[in-house]
Each structure stands twice: as C-alpha cells, then as structure tokens.
Design a protein around this motif. Structure first.
Motif: not given
Length: 128
Positions: A17-22, A47-50, A68-71, A78-82
């Motif tokens: 798992s990884l969590r991306l941040s924007c 496109g992955v998530s919005g 994947f979960t965007i929040s 904004v985060y993308l939990q993968m």
C-alpha cells in the motif's frame, strides 16, 4: 494560479500500500474537483480517481475500484490511498485541478472533466 504539490510515491512490493498526497492552492473560479491521473512508460495518461470538493462525490476507473480510495481533508489536501498494488500500477501519478470550463478534456471512468492544471507528479513503482 493553481499550484499543486504531490508527495508519497515510492517503491513498494506487489500487494503493498501507499498513500499519495496532493496539497493544492489557488484554484480557479470554475475549478470544482480534484483528480489523480497516471502515466506508465510508453502509455497514455489515464484517469484514476476524482473527487468533487463541494459534496465529496468520487469517481474511479474500473481498474482501481475496490483498491484505490480518494479523499480530501478540511483544508487543501487530496489523498489517494492505494492498496493491493500490482506491477501494472507502476506509473507517474499526477494530481489535477478539474474545471467546468476549458478545452482540454480528460476522463475518469465514465465522467469527463475540463482540465485546469497538472501537478509535477510523483513516481510509484510496484516491484518485488
């Protein structure tokens, strides 16, 4: 002027798992959503998530649904939990500001958006 700074990429083993941040600022008047896109070597950006910033409605590509979960937080991140990452998830991941207007059209799943701006990207490598 929109500014986005992505972080959180790295090397992870398959199944990990990884969590991306924007972190974003300076959204335009018509910007109403944020998205994550990815581009693998030799492939087109996809496109992955919005997520809608007002009501939290989310959008996902079929390839990442259930993994994947965007929040977003209450501020400007904004985060993308993968999870359950696969080797085919290896790509440069880009954050994007999405708008109601514009000529550059992008798509996440079945939903189209006008693109306002890209971030600089963060690299995700899934490998054993």
């Amino acid at each position: 002027q929109v500014k986005m700074v992505e972080s959180g990429g790295g090397l992870v083993q398959p199944g990990g798992s990884l969590r991306l941040s924007c972190e974003f600022s300076g959204l335009g008047y018509y910007d109403y959503a944020m998205g994550w896109f990815r581009q693998a070597p030799g492939k087109e950006r996809e496109g992955v998530s919005g997520i809608n910033l007002d009501d939290g409605t989310t959008y996902s590509a079929d390839s990442v649904k259930g993994r994947f979960t965007i929040s977003r937080d209450v501020k400007n991140t904004v985060y993308l939990q993968m999870t359950d990452l696969k080797t085919e998830d290896t790509a440069m991941y880009y954050c994007a500001a999405l708008s109601h207007t514009g000529d550059n059209i992008v798509q996440i799943g079945d939903t189209v958006f006008a693109l306002d701006a890209w971030g600089q990207g963060t690299l995700v490598t899934v490998s054993s």
